[in-house]
Design a protein around this motif. Structure first.
Motif, mmCIF file in Angstrom:
data_model
loop_
_atom_site.group_PDB
_atom_site.id
_atom_site.type_symbol
_atom_site.label_atom_id
_atom_site.label_comp_id
_atom_site.label_asym_id
_atom_site.label_seq_id
_atom_site.Cartn_x
_atom_site.Cartn_y
_atom_site.Cartn_z
ATOM 1 N N THR A 1 0.817 -1.213 0.000
ATOM 2 C CA THR A 1 0.000 0.000 0.000
ATOM 3 C C THR A 1 0.853 1.267 0.000
ATOM 4 O O THR A 1 0.362 2.339 -0.350
ATOM 5 C CB THR A 1 -0.914 0.013 1.236
ATOM 6 N N SER A 2 2.116 1.147 0.384
ATOM 7 C CA SER A 2 2.968 2.332 0.499
ATOM 8 C C SER A 2 3.170 3.029 -0.843
ATOM 9 O O SER A 2 3.299 4.255 -0.902
ATOM 10 C CB SER A 2 4.320 1.942 1.094
ATOM 11 N N VAL A 3 3.190 2.266 -1.928
ATOM 12 C CA VAL A 3 3.404 2.865 -3.257
ATOM 13 C C VAL A 3 2.219 3.752 -3.636
ATOM 14 O O VAL A 3 2.389 4.891 -4.088
ATOM 15 C CB VAL A 3 3.626 1.764 -4.313
ATOM 16 N N ALA A 4 0.998 3.242 -3.445
ATOM 17 C CA ALA A 4 -0.190 4.036 -3.752
ATOM 18 C C ALA A 4 -0.288 5.246 -2.830
ATOM 19 O O ALA A 4 -0.679 6.345 -3.272
ATOM 20 C CB ALA A 4 -1.433 3.169 -3.626
ATOM 21 N N GLU A 5 0.051 5.066 -1.577
ATOM 22 C CA GLU A 5 0.015 6.190 -0.636
ATOM 23 C C GLU A 5 1.018 7.267 -1.038
ATOM 24 O O GLU A 5 0.735 8.472 -0.932
ATOM 25 C CB GLU A 5 0.302 5.688 0.777
ATOM 26 N N ALA A 6 2.189 6.869 -1.495
ATOM 27 C CA ALA A 6 3.182 7.840 -1.950
ATOM 28 C C ALA A 6 2.674 8.612 -3.165
ATOM 29 O O ALA A 6 2.896 9.825 -3.289
ATOM 30 C CB ALA A 6 4.489 7.128 -2.280
ATOM 31 N N ALA A 7 1.985 7.919 -4.068
ATOM 32 C CA ALA A 7 1.434 8.596 -5.250
ATOM 33 C C ALA A 7 0.361 9.608 -4.850
ATOM 34 O O ALA A 7 0.289 10.711 -5.408
ATOM 35 C CB ALA A 7 0.864 7.561 -6.214
ATOM 36 N N LEU A 8 -0.474 9.252 -3.878
ATOM 37 C CA LEU A 8 -1.517 10.173 -3.420
ATOM 38 C C LEU A 8 -0.899 11.384 -2.718
ATOM 39 O O LEU A 8 -1.387 12.516 -2.876
ATOM 40 C CB LEU A 8 -2.475 9.438 -2.473
ATOM 41 N N ILE A 9 0.154 11.175 -1.954
ATOM 42 C CA ILE A 9 0.827 12.288 -1.287
ATOM 43 C C ILE A 9 1.435 13.245 -2.312
ATOM 44 O O ILE A 9 1.439 14.475 -2.128
ATOM 45 C CB ILE A 9 1.912 11.760 -0.327
ATOM 46 N N ASP A 10 1.927 12.702 -3.424
ATOM 47 C CA ASP A 10 2.515 13.532 -4.479
ATOM 48 C C ASP A 10 1.466 14.268 -5.305
ATOM 49 O O ASP A 10 1.815 14.997 -6.234
ATOM 50 C CB ASP A 10 3.373 12.679 -5.408
ATOM 51 N N GLY A 11 0.192 14.059 -5.003
ATOM 52 C CA GLY A 11 -0.864 14.808 -5.673
ATOM 53 C C GLY A 11 -1.652 14.033 -6.707
ATOM 54 O O GLY A 11 -2.518 14.617 -7.378
ATOM 55 N N ALA A 12 -1.381 12.742 -6.869
ATOM 56 C CA ALA A 12 -2.124 11.944 -7.848
ATOM 57 C C ALA A 12 -3.520 11.639 -7.323
ATOM 58 O O ALA A 12 -3.720 11.439 -6.120
ATOM 59 C CB ALA A 12 -1.378 10.645 -8.136
ATOM 60 N N SER A 13 -4.492 11.601 -8.220
ATOM 61 C CA SER A 13 -5.846 11.216 -7.832
ATOM 62 C C SER A 13 -5.925 9.709 -7.668
ATOM 63 O O SER A 13 -5.008 8.977 -8.039
ATOM 64 C CB SER A 13 -6.839 11.686 -8.891
ATOM 65 N N HIS A 14 -7.048 9.256 -7.108
ATOM 66 C CA HIS A 14 -7.205 7.814 -6.926
ATOM 67 C C HIS A 14 -7.205 7.078 -8.264
ATOM 68 O O HIS A 14 -6.629 5.991 -8.383
ATOM 69 C CB HIS A 14 -8.505 7.531 -6.152
ATOM 70 N N SER A 15 -7.859 7.670 -9.259
ATOM 71 C CA SER A 15 -7.908 7.018 -10.571
ATOM 72 C C SER A 15 -6.518 6.976 -11.207
ATOM 73 O O SER A 15 -6.122 5.969 -11.805
ATOM 74 C CB SER A 15 -8.885 7.752 -11.491
ATOM 75 N N ARG A 16 -5.756 8.076 -11.066
ATOM 76 C CA ARG A 16 -4.416 8.087 -11.643
ATOM 77 C C ARG A 16 -3.499 7.112 -10.910
ATOM 78 O O ARG A 16 -2.677 6.418 -11.531
ATOM 79 C CB ARG A 16 -3.847 9.494 -11.582
ATOM 80 N N ALA A 17 -3.619 7.049 -9.587
ATOM 81 C CA ALA A 17 -2.813 6.093 -8.816
ATOM 82 C C ALA A 17 -3.142 4.663 -9.211
ATOM 83 O O ALA A 17 -2.255 3.797 -9.261
ATOM 84 C CB ALA A 17 -3.045 6.298 -7.324
ATOM 85 N N PHE A 18 -4.408 4.425 -9.525
ATOM 86 C CA PHE A 18 -4.798 3.069 -9.918
ATOM 87 C C PHE A 18 -4.242 2.705 -11.290
ATOM 88 O O PHE A 18 -3.594 1.666 -11.453
ATOM 89 C CB PHE A 18 -6.324 2.943 -9.916
ATOM 90 N N PHE A 19 -4.490 3.556 -12.279
ATOM 91 C CA PHE A 19 -4.121 3.219 -13.655
ATOM 92 C C PHE A 19 -2.614 3.305 -13.914
ATOM 93 O O PHE A 19 -2.076 2.534 -14.704
ATOM 94 C CB PHE A 19 -4.868 4.126 -14.647
#
Length: 304
Positions: A192-210
């Motif tokens: 989960t740390s990778v997705a959390e890092a992407a969200l912290i950097d400003g990515a949306s949930h959809s962008r973090a997913f795709f």
């Protein structure tokens, strides 16, 4: 320590070593027997599956008289005209194209929708999460024959009966339960740390997913995609009921069933075996090319 005590301890040590050696030999012999039975079973299973396939392939290169006269002999000459006749006169080429289109669109739709649903069920907690998940699990145990009549009237009311889009939608619904079940378990193994890092950097949930999580789930996507392709390519009952229009819209399984009936009366057994071989080849090629990815996807969850 007396001499008698030393002798007793040495005797105990010798007895323990002897018992341990006996236990190791017993386990080795037990493992050897199990190995023999497992290999014998695998060889028997390989023969049961492989021999009929090989027989159909070499029969497709023989003449009708050779098939009926000496069914187990190898062809003396390769009669490629059987394949040409099956592809053109028996319309296997048209059925093949229809199947490729239907399976292609339905596989892509299943993978996109299934992976999105699985990601939400695996990573987000919300009321009814487990209920929705078990609905998908229950869908795998639901016999498809029980929904044929409702599906028929649903597609009829939506003006999608006997159409390619209608068949694609049904294939997607048919394959979604297994896809969601498989991919939910796979997404839970990803960090989960990778997705959390992407969200912290400003990515949306959809962008973090795709852009982050979906590429990480590539082994699982390939594995479940292969299973969906195999299941949809060999599907017969659904198109038989929901795709009863003109023969030019039939898929490969419908065409082969009709070819078996027609060629049985005409006696064109070589053309029938050629059609069967043409239908088998794509499935065998797909699995041969992606077998390593399938194995990696099936074991990735256990390794993580």
């Amino acid at each position: 320590m007396t001499t008698d005590t030393v002798r007793v301890e040495k005797a105990d040590d010798a007895g323990q070593r002897q018992a341990a050696g006996t236990k190791r030999r017993w386990r080795a012999s037990e493992g050897g027997v199990l190995n023999v039975f497992s290999h014998a079973f695998l060889i028997l299973w390989a023969l049961m599956v492989g021999v009929p396939l090989l027989w159909a392939v070499w029969s497709s290169f023989k003449t009708d008289s050779q098939i009926l006269g000496s069914p187990w002999s190898l062809p003396t000459h390769l009669h490629f005209e059987n394949w040409v006749r099956a592809w053109t006169k028996a319309n296997i080429g048209q059925y093949f194209l229809n199947t490729f289109v239907v399976v292609g669109f339905s596989t892509v739709g299943t993978m996109v929708l299934g992976s999105m649903a699985a990601y939400v069920l695996a990573r987000f907690e919300f009321p009814g999460n487990r209920f929705v998940y078990f609905l998908f699990v229950g869908g795998m145990a639901f016999p498809v024959i029980m929904v044929l009549v409702p599906l028929f009237f649903v597609l009829k009311n939506m003006q999608l009966l006997n159409t390619v889009p209608g068949l694609v939608l049904v294939y997607i619904a048919y394959s979604l339960p297994f896809t969601v079940f498989f991919m939910t378990a796979f997404f839970r193994t990803l960090p989960t740390s990778v997705a959390e890092a992407a969200l912290i950097d400003g990515a949306s949930h959809s962008r973090a997913f795709f852009q982050v999580m979906l590429p990480m789930a590539k082994p699982g996507l390939i594995s479940v995609g292969i299973f969906n392709i195999l299941g949809q390519w060999n599907q017969y009952l659904l198109p038989l009921v929901l795709n009863q229009g003109e023969t030019k819209q039939w898929v490969l399984t419908q065409g082969l069933a009709d070819l078996a009936v027609q060629q049985g009366y005409k006696g064109d057994w070589s053309g029938l075996f050629a059609g069967l071989t043409i239908a088998m080849l794509p499935v065998l090629v797909v699995y041969a090319v992606f077998q390593r990815q399938v194995q990696a996807g099936l074991t990735a969850g256990a390794l993580k």
